[in-house]
Design an enzyme around this catalytic site. Structure first.
Site, PDB file in Angstrom:
ATOM      1  N   LYS A  59      40.611  40.405  30.891  1.00 28.99           N
ATOM      2  CA  LYS A  59      40.811  41.799  31.568  1.00 28.99           C
ATOM      3  C   LYS A  59      42.250  42.058  31.154  1.00 28.99           C
ATOM      4  O   LYS A  59      42.938  41.374  31.232  1.00 28.99           O
ATOM      5  CB  LYS A  59      40.585  41.533  33.100  1.00 28.99           C
ATOM      6  CG  LYS A  59      40.240  42.733  33.714  1.00 28.99           C
ATOM      7  CD  LYS A  59      40.102  42.275  35.351  1.00 28.99           C
ATOM      8  CE  LYS A  59      39.998  43.464  36.334  1.00 28.99           C
ATOM      9  NZ  LYS A  59      39.846  43.107  37.497  1.00 28.99           N
TER      10      LYS A  59
HETATM   11  C1  E4P Z   1      38.220  45.502  39.670  1.00 33.89           C
HETATM   12  O1  E4P Z   1      38.034  44.786  38.618  1.00 33.89           O
HETATM   13  C2  E4P Z   1      39.471  45.489  40.603  1.00 33.89           C
HETATM   14  O2  E4P Z   1      39.518  44.130  40.652  1.00 33.89           O
HETATM   15  C3  E4P Z   1      39.124  46.022  41.917  1.00 33.89           C
HETATM   16  O3  E4P Z   1      37.981  46.336  42.023  1.00 33.89           O
HETATM   17  C4  E4P Z   1      40.178  46.649  42.615  1.00 33.89           C
HETATM   18  O4  E4P Z   1      39.889  46.926  43.670  1.00 33.89           O
HETATM   19  P1  E4P Z   1      40.808  47.696  44.939  1.00 33.89           P
HETATM   20  O5  E4P Z   1      41.166  49.028  44.633  1.00 33.89           O
HETATM   21  O6  E4P Z   1      39.878  47.625  46.276  1.00 33.89           O
HETATM   22  O7  E4P Z   1      41.828  46.518  44.882  1.00 33.89           O
END
Ligand code: E4P
Length: 220
Positions: free
Chosen positions: A84
């Site tokens: 990522k």
């Molecule tokens: C996605 O890959 C992220 O880890 C995640 O969806 C972030 O979500 P949040 O805005 O609830 O932290």
């Protein structure tokens, strides 16, 4: 259509994977911090439970560092781990390079359609638009998903999957899927909520109570 879990809690992955419908897992540095555990150990354990793509996020901010980290993670972790990277110009460079090496990349922290398009052009396997964080600042996060899916529908050559992230409630999931999103990642409580209905619970209660009456009457 893929359903991913957004967590670094191994037991949560085990629970949802046991339902037989888990397609992958996303993590991020904040979720790793919350788990209080070693990053690589957590990712390895998750990747052994769920054989779908498991996103492990780099923390370098320059392309060279992201590429090095990505390669190191790929070498150290099971095959289903993907890398990522943040949606920045340096992230694009890293996406292009890692993708050309056959390494799957999930480009994260996407807040507009042009970012999604650029990440797709760089060869990302997934682009992750954040729905809930846009809602948090007074925008309609779902509108971003709609815009991205509209663009994608005009360019069938785009093979990058749209991974709706920052999902805050079950309606977000259904809205994303209605729009044709390939994938949605969500916390464990949302998986549980997706399977919950009070009429299912009361229906079971009534069936069990009636069945107990049948047994008491000796008619079973
Ligand atoms: C996605 O890959 C992220 O880890 C995640 O969806 C972030 O979500 P949040 O805005 O609830 O932290």
């Amino acid at each position: 259509m893929e359903l991913f879990l957004d967590t670094a809690e191994v037991e949560e992955v085990r629970e949802i994977a046991s339902w037989g419908i888990l397609d992958g897992v996303t993590t991020n540095p904040s979720l790793i911090k919350k788990s209080g555990r070693d990053f690589k150990k957590v990712i390895k354990e998750i990747a052994e439970i769920c054989d779908g793509p498991i996103s492990a996020e780099v923390t370098a901010m320059d392309a060279k560092g992201m590429i090095e980290e990505g390669i190191e993670l790929k070498d150290a972790l099971p095959k289903n781990v993907i890398i990522k990277v943040p949606c920045t110009p340096q992230g694009l460079i890293a996406t292009k390079e890692l993708s050309s090496m056959g390494i799957g990349v999930n480009v994260t922290l996407i807040f507009n359609a042009s970012q999604a398009l650029m990440a797709a052009k760089a060869g990302a396997m997934y682009v992750s638009p954040f729905v809930g964080r846009l809602d948090d600042i007074g925008h309609e996060g779902i509108d971003l998903i709609s815009q991205i899916m509209q663009i994608w529908s005009g360019y069938p050559e785009i093979k990058t999957k749209v991974l709706a992230a920052s999902i805050r409630h079950p309606t977000h999931v259904l809205q994303c899927l209605q729009l044709g999103t390939h994938t949605a990642t969500m916390p464990t409580n949302i998986f549980r909520q997706l399977m919950k209905h009070p009429l299912t619970d009361s229906g079971i209660e009534r069936f069990l109570s009636d069945w107990a009456d049948v047994e008491d009457a000796g008619n079973a």
